[in-house]
Design a protein around this motif. Sequence first.
Motif, PDB file in Angstrom:
ATOM      1  N   LEU A  50       0.807  -1.232   0.000  1.00  0.00           N
ATOM      2  CA  LEU A  50       0.000   0.000   0.000  1.00  0.00           C
ATOM      3  C   LEU A  50       0.839   1.281   0.000  1.00  0.00           C
ATOM      4  N   GLY A  51       2.102   1.151   0.363  1.00  0.00           N
ATOM      5  CA  GLY A  51       2.960   2.339   0.379  1.00  0.00           C
ATOM      6  C   GLY A  51       2.620   3.322   1.483  1.00  0.00           C
ATOM      7  N   ILE A  52       2.058   2.811   2.577  1.00  0.00           N
ATOM      8  CA  ILE A  52       1.727   3.686   3.718  1.00  0.00           C
ATOM      9  C   ILE A  52       2.660   3.340   4.884  1.00  0.00           C
ATOM     10  N   ARG A  53       2.635   4.170   5.914  1.00  0.00           N
ATOM     11  CA  ARG A  53       3.434   3.835   7.099  1.00  0.00           C
ATOM     12  C   ARG A  53       2.703   2.751   7.894  1.00  0.00           C
ATOM     13  N   VAL A  54       3.434   1.689   8.246  1.00  0.00           N
ATOM     14  CA  VAL A  54       2.870   0.639   9.100  1.00  0.00           C
ATOM     15  C   VAL A  54       3.786   0.501  10.310  1.00  0.00           C
ATOM     16  N   THR A  55       3.186   0.444  11.480  1.00  0.00           N
ATOM     17  CA  THR A  55       3.945   0.418  12.719  1.00  0.00           C
ATOM     18  C   THR A  55       3.474  -0.744  13.591  1.00  0.00           C
ATOM     19  N   LEU A  56       4.285  -1.108  14.560  1.00  0.00           N
ATOM     20  CA  LEU A  56       3.840  -2.111  15.531  1.00  0.00           C
ATOM     21  C   LEU A  56       3.337  -1.405  16.788  1.00  0.00           C
ATOM     22  N   ASP A  57       3.295  -0.074  16.732  1.00  0.00           N
ATOM     23  CA  ASP A  57       2.880   0.732  17.889  1.00  0.00           C
ATOM     24  C   ASP A  57       1.437   1.217  17.684  1.00  0.00           C
ATOM     25  N   ASN A  58       0.510   0.580  18.383  1.00  0.00           N
ATOM     26  CA  ASN A  58      -0.909   0.948  18.216  1.00  0.00           C
ATOM     27  C   ASN A  58      -1.182   2.401  18.603  1.00  0.00           C
ATOM     28  N   ARG A  59      -0.415   2.902  19.548  1.00  0.00           N
ATOM     29  CA  ARG A  59      -0.657   4.298  19.980  1.00  0.00           C
ATOM     30  C   ARG A  59      -0.389   5.270  18.841  1.00  0.00           C
ATOM     31  N   GLU A  60       0.634   4.967  18.061  1.00  0.00           N
ATOM     32  CA  GLU A  60       0.945   5.865  16.936  1.00  0.00           C
ATOM     33  C   GLU A  60      -0.214   5.858  15.931  1.00  0.00           C
ATOM     34  N   ALA A  61      -0.732   4.664  15.632  1.00  0.00           N
ATOM     35  CA  ALA A  61      -1.849   4.581  14.667  1.00  0.00           C
ATOM     36  C   ALA A  61      -3.100   5.249  15.217  1.00  0.00           C
ATOM     37  N   SER A  62      -3.240   5.236  16.542  1.00  0.00           N
ATOM     38  CA  SER A  62      -4.454   5.806  17.141  1.00  0.00           C
ATOM     39  C   SER A  62      -4.400   7.329  17.230  1.00  0.00           C
ATOM     40  N   SER A  63      -3.297   7.930  16.731  1.00  0.00           N
ATOM     41  CA  SER A  63      -3.212   9.391  16.745  1.00  0.00           C
ATOM     42  C   SER A  63      -3.945  10.001  15.547  1.00  0.00           C
ATOM     43  N   ALA A  64      -4.422   9.133  14.626  1.00  0.00           N
ATOM     44  CA  ALA A  64      -5.113   9.655  13.431  1.00  0.00           C
ATOM     45  C   ALA A  64      -6.473  10.246  13.813  1.00  0.00           C
TER      46      ALA A  64
END
Length: 268
Positions: A50-64
């Motif tokens: 997909l060419g997006i940022r993928v992280t193992l940190d759920n907190r980072e993803a939940s900042s959206a």
Amino acid sequence: MSEYKIGFIGAGNMGSAMMEGILCAGLCEKNEMIASCHSHGTKERVEKKLGIRVTLDNREASSAKIVFLAVKPYQLADVVEDIKGSLKEDTLVISVVAGKTLLQLGQMLGSGMHIVRSMPNTPAMVGAAMSAICTNDLVTEEEKEEAKVLFESFGQAEVVREDLMDVVTGVSGSSPAFIYMVIEAMADAAVAEGMQRKAAYKFAAQTVLGSAKMVLETGKHPGELKDAVTSPGGTTIEGVAALEANGLRATMMAGVRAAVQKSRDMSK
Ligand SMILES: NC(=O)c1ccc[n+]([C@@H]2O[C@H](COP(=O)([O-])OP(=O)(O)OC[C@H]3O[C@@H](n4cnc5c(N)ncnc54)[C@H](OP(=O)(O)O)[C@@H]3O)[C@@H](O)[C@H]2O)c1
């Protein structure tokens, strides 16, 4: 303030299909989307695809600004534990977790959260999902519309009352499996009558697709469409009579209703 517009927690079958639809529809730029998952393998695969940022940190993803919860029901408690402190009051949380009610989600995430509960289905993977969404009282009309538009990027979507979500599970969530069985059975019959297997699946599947499009695009009653192809004394009415004699309609109704009942039992 977060730079991400959309965050996905969970990047499996459903999460990936939804992200792809949203990106393809241009509702979000790649650099405005983030996803989190559990394993390095998924992280690398989804980043590459997909060419997006993928992280193992759920907190980072939940900042959206909009956060999708796309993990399995049994994984949800751990995820909520990770993100509870980092969700903002104006974050729109959209759950695709089967069976988790708005009340349960609200209790887990904390009061004051704007929450959408949804039920897509696996044809999301080919941009042909049927999704239902319902919302808690805090979700504004604008947010509801925004959520619907996101779901429409990978298929059709309808806003329903929450008490219909178990019915949705039966009629669209589980039923792709029933239709695969119908396609397989049609193809088996064609093979039994001498057609090659590969061709038989194509003839059967395209016929199911075309018939569904006829119902959706003509707006005609399915019975009217059936009547239009059954000539007196012809082959089709002969097949219809055999299907009736073998209980096709009652069998399909029983299948959908069994799935609805199981969904009700599971959310108790
Ligand atoms: N499939 C359907 O037909 C369907 C239909 C409607 C709704 N749903 C719902 O959609 C949800 C997802 O289903 P799915 O089929 O996409 O499942 P899936 O393919 O197993 O994907 C689950 C994802 O969650 C990630 N994950 C697991 N634990 C996590 C954690 N602690 N933190 C962050 N990410 C974590 C997994 O990461 P890894 O890949 O790294 O392990 C994986 O990417 C389920 O709740 C299901 O009920 C599914």
